[in-house]
Design a protein around this motif. Structure first.
Motif, PDB file in Angstrom:
ATOM      1  N   PRO A 139       0.747  -1.292  -0.028  1.00  0.00           N
ATOM      2  CA  PRO A 139       0.021  -0.121   0.029  1.00  0.00           C
ATOM      3  C   PRO A 139       0.908   1.261  -0.142  1.00  0.00           C
ATOM      4  O   PRO A 139       0.277   2.341  -0.735  1.00  0.00           O
ATOM      5  N   THR A 140       2.114   1.166   0.566  1.00  0.00           N
ATOM      6  CA  THR A 140       2.845   2.200   0.398  1.00  0.00           C
ATOM      7  C   THR A 140       3.271   2.983  -1.047  1.00  0.00           C
ATOM      8  O   THR A 140       3.522   4.205  -0.980  1.00  0.00           O
ATOM      9  N   TRP A 196       1.361   3.374  -2.954  1.00  0.00           N
ATOM     10  CA  TRP A 196       0.497   4.382  -3.454  1.00  0.00           C
ATOM     11  C   TRP A 196       0.493   5.725  -2.808  1.00  0.00           C
ATOM     12  O   TRP A 196      -0.053   6.680  -3.290  1.00  0.00           O
ATOM     13  N   LYS A 197       1.098   5.661  -1.584  1.00  0.00           N
ATOM     14  CA  LYS A 197       1.291   6.907  -0.768  1.00  0.00           C
ATOM     15  C   LYS A 197       2.513   7.734  -1.741  1.00  0.00           C
ATOM     16  O   LYS A 197       2.483   8.816  -1.904  1.00  0.00           O
ATOM     17  N   HIS A 233      -0.874   8.669  -5.520  1.00  0.00           N
ATOM     18  CA  HIS A 233      -2.186   8.394  -5.799  1.00  0.00           C
ATOM     19  C   HIS A 233      -3.273   8.301  -4.367  1.00  0.00           C
ATOM     20  O   HIS A 233      -4.338   8.741  -4.775  1.00  0.00           O
ATOM     21  N   LEU A 234      -2.829   7.966  -3.551  1.00  0.00           N
ATOM     22  CA  LEU A 234      -3.573   8.033  -2.284  1.00  0.00           C
ATOM     23  C   LEU A 234      -4.037   9.376  -2.190  1.00  0.00           C
ATOM     24  O   LEU A 234      -5.457   9.658  -1.591  1.00  0.00           O
ATOM     25  N   ASP A 235      -3.155  10.508  -2.232  1.00  0.00           N
ATOM     26  CA  ASP A 235      -3.673  11.863  -1.876  1.00  0.00           C
ATOM     27  C   ASP A 235      -4.268  12.612  -3.186  1.00  0.00           C
ATOM     28  O   ASP A 235      -4.888  13.393  -2.824  1.00  0.00           O
ATOM     29  N   THR A 260      -7.598  11.690  -7.450  1.00  0.00           N
ATOM     30  CA  THR A 260      -9.142  12.034  -7.266  1.00  0.00           C
ATOM     31  C   THR A 260      -9.856  12.671  -8.278  1.00  0.00           C
ATOM     32  O   THR A 260      -9.178  13.389  -9.117  1.00  0.00           O
ATOM     33  N   ASN A 310     -11.706   9.267  -4.183  1.00  0.00           N
ATOM     34  CA  ASN A 310     -10.430   8.722  -4.763  1.00  0.00           C
ATOM     35  C   ASN A 310     -10.758   7.473  -5.723  1.00  0.00           C
ATOM     36  O   ASN A 310     -11.625   6.938  -5.434  1.00  0.00           O
ATOM     37  N   LYS A 349     -10.618  -0.118  -3.384  1.00  0.00           N
ATOM     38  CA  LYS A 349      -9.853  -0.512  -1.945  1.00  0.00           C
ATOM     39  C   LYS A 349     -10.230  -2.074  -1.948  1.00  0.00           C
ATOM     40  O   LYS A 349     -11.356  -2.597  -2.107  1.00  0.00           O
ATOM     41  N   THR A 363      -5.597  -2.624   1.037  1.00  0.00           N
ATOM     42  CA  THR A 363      -4.713  -2.327  -0.216  1.00  0.00           C
ATOM     43  C   THR A 363      -5.577  -1.942  -1.172  1.00  0.00           C
ATOM     44  O   THR A 363      -6.662  -1.753  -0.991  1.00  0.00           O
ATOM     45  N   TYR A 364      -4.898  -1.889  -2.370  1.00  0.00           N
ATOM     46  CA  TYR A 364      -5.675  -1.166  -3.638  1.00  0.00           C
ATOM     47  C   TYR A 364      -5.279  -2.149  -4.720  1.00  0.00           C
ATOM     48  O   TYR A 364      -4.333  -2.847  -5.006  1.00  0.00           O
TER      49      TYR A 364
END
Ligand SMILES: [Zn+2]
Ligand SMILES: [Zn+2]
Length: 493
Positions: free
Chosen positions: A70-71, A73-74, A78-80, A83, A151, A155, A168-169
């Protein structure tokens, strides 16, 4: 019917694309590739891989998993930032992309005409009262909520527990796997800059408003390349990243032309400064004149060193390249040619679709490039009641099928069989007839020749069965029909 409806209808009728889970009413924006669609799609991916990976000394490929740490995407942003602004109608509950509202025709109850209902073209004011749209374009009555950021990543939970730690994604792009594997590939393959890593695979985006058939879907396939260059190098007097960016734009454009997209349906679009992603130095789209209008077919971005630096920062691992000449570590720049397989397939089908009039009858054909055509050769018996003709035709099919996708069909009269193959883009038909096998009862022997019919010209030649594979090897490798056909006697049409 407009061109898109024709393609949707042809796709369903002839087994290219079906709506997903259709017997349950379908699922939003998901599509299934049928028996011919999967061949076409595989062919597109195969020639892309062959031309951009296998044929080049500076390219390698990978096939990474869809579920990543998952990190990732940080680090990628993409996580932030992945959107879209979304608004809801308080009345009909319809959901819209806030930035697409003015691209929709809107329903209006006009106060100047005793509240009569009108549907007004996108972006235009009412011709009676002059009002512009403020309410829901769908129902014309509901107020819209303020925009909220939504977003687009799907998920999911890794492992047997549904808790935050397991969140996770599904990957929204294949690109990140090339960045996080940069050092693995560099070290294992002992590569020198510039080099690229390619991958074709599925990605997922929970689009607010998918649509237009397979143009925008929530699950799709990408063909992406991350091409790493040394930003300190210069090629032909220019920074290496800028030089390679232009080279990739040319190569990608040439590739689409080579497999059949017409010049007049392709154009380049330079992204304006204010629409560039914050990390991008320059982005150019190849646009295609789809049945829905000019839209992005693929994008080619100069992503600079943003991604490798981000992953180095979040992983704590060095993602650099040692420049032997300058004796220094550098973070490569990345040029990213990214194409959608489904979109490419739609473009190839749209461009190949033709309607012609032949002897007073309509002929529909898909002029697909032979390398892309789902079926290369159809073998057709002229008389299906004659066992010897059927046997000979099936033997021809079995022999050619060792090399290519070849089908046998005897379920209609010959004219109809030809039309069916034209409609799905089969470049060549082979007919086995009485002359081929002769007539045993009359003591006549056959000439061992069959008829080859070419799809676009409808010309026919007579070729010995023993020479068929050789002739198709030439034709399917790209030889022009007239140069091959000229060596053989024409068949009586
Ligand atoms: Zn009005
Ligand atoms: Zn509404």
């Amino acid at each position: 019917m407009n061109n898109m409806d024709l393609l949707v209808s042809l796709s369903k009728r002839r087994g290219f694309v079906f709506q997903s889970s259709e017997i349950y009413g379908g699922t939003g924006s998901c599509w299934d590739y049928g028996p011919l669609g999967v061949e076409l799609k595989n062919n597109i991916k195969r020639v892309w891989w062959r031309d951009f990976v296998q044929a080049r000394a500076d390219m390698v490929g990978i096939d990474a998993s869809i579920l990543m740490h998952p990190t990732v995407w940080k680090a990628s942003g993409h996580l932030d930032h992945f959107t879209d602004p979304m608004v809801d109608c308080r009345e009909c509950k319809h959901r819209f992309r806030a930035d697409h509202l003015d691209a929709l025709a809107w329903v209006h109850y006009c106060p100047a005409t005793k509240g009569n209902k009108f549907t007004i073209p996108a972006g235009e004011p009412c011709g009676h009262c002059g009002q512009r749209r403020t309410l829901c374009p769908n129902c014309g009555k509901g107020e819209l909520t303020p925009p909220r950021q939504f977003n687009l990543m799907f998920k999911t939970f890794m492992g047997p527990v549904e808790e935050e730690a397991a969140l996770t994604y599904l990957r929204p792009e294949t690109a990140q796997a090339m960045f996080v594997n940069f050092d693995n590939v560099l070290q294992s393959m002992r590569l020198k800059l510039p080099f690229g890593i390619a991958q074709a695979g599925r990605s997922f985006r929970n689009e607010i408003t998918p649509g237009n058939f397979i143009f925008r879907t929530r699950e799709f396939e990408q063909m992406e390349i991350e091409y790493f260059v040394n930003p300190n190098d210069r090629v032909e007097g220019r920074p290496a990243d800028e030089y390679w960016h232009d080279r990739w734009i040319e190569d990608c454009l040439a590739w689409f032309r080579r497999y059949g997209l017409r010049e007049e349906n392709l154009r380049l679009r330079e992204h304006e400064r204010d629409e560039l992603a914050h990390y991008a130095k320059r982005t150019v789209d190849i646009e295609y004149n789809f049945p829905i209008g000019w839209s992005e077919l693929m994008g080619i971005a100069n992503r600079t060193d943003f991604d490798l630096k981000q992953h180095a920062k979040w992983s704590g691992k060095s993602l650099t390249y040692f420049d032997e000449d300058r004796k220094e570590h550098v973070v490569p720049y990345v040029v990213e040619p990214a194409a959608g397989v489904d979109r490419a397939l739609l473009a190839f089908m749209a461009d190949a679709y033709r309607e012609e009039e032949v002897r007073g009858e309509k002929r529909v054909l898909l002029r697909l490039h032979p390398e892309l055509a789902p079926v290369k050769v159809a073998v057709l018996p002229l008389l299906k009641k004659r066992d010897d003709i059927v046997r000979a035709a099936q033997a021809v099919r079995a022999d050619l099928a060792k090399h290519w996708r070849v089908v046998y069909d005897d379920t209609a009269a010959i004219g109809r069989l030809y039309r069916r193959q034209d409609e799905v883009g089969t470049p060549y038909c082979v007919t086995v007839d009485v002359q081929t096998v002769g007539d045993g009862e009359r003591g006549e022997t056959g000439d061992g020749r069959v008829t080859i019919r070419e799809r676009d010209s409808m010309e026919q030649i007579r070729v010995l069965v023993a020479e068929l594979a050789g002739v198709f090897r030439e034709l399917l490798a790209g030889a022009a029909w007239p140069s091959v056909a000229g060596r053989y006697p024409p068949a009586r049409g």
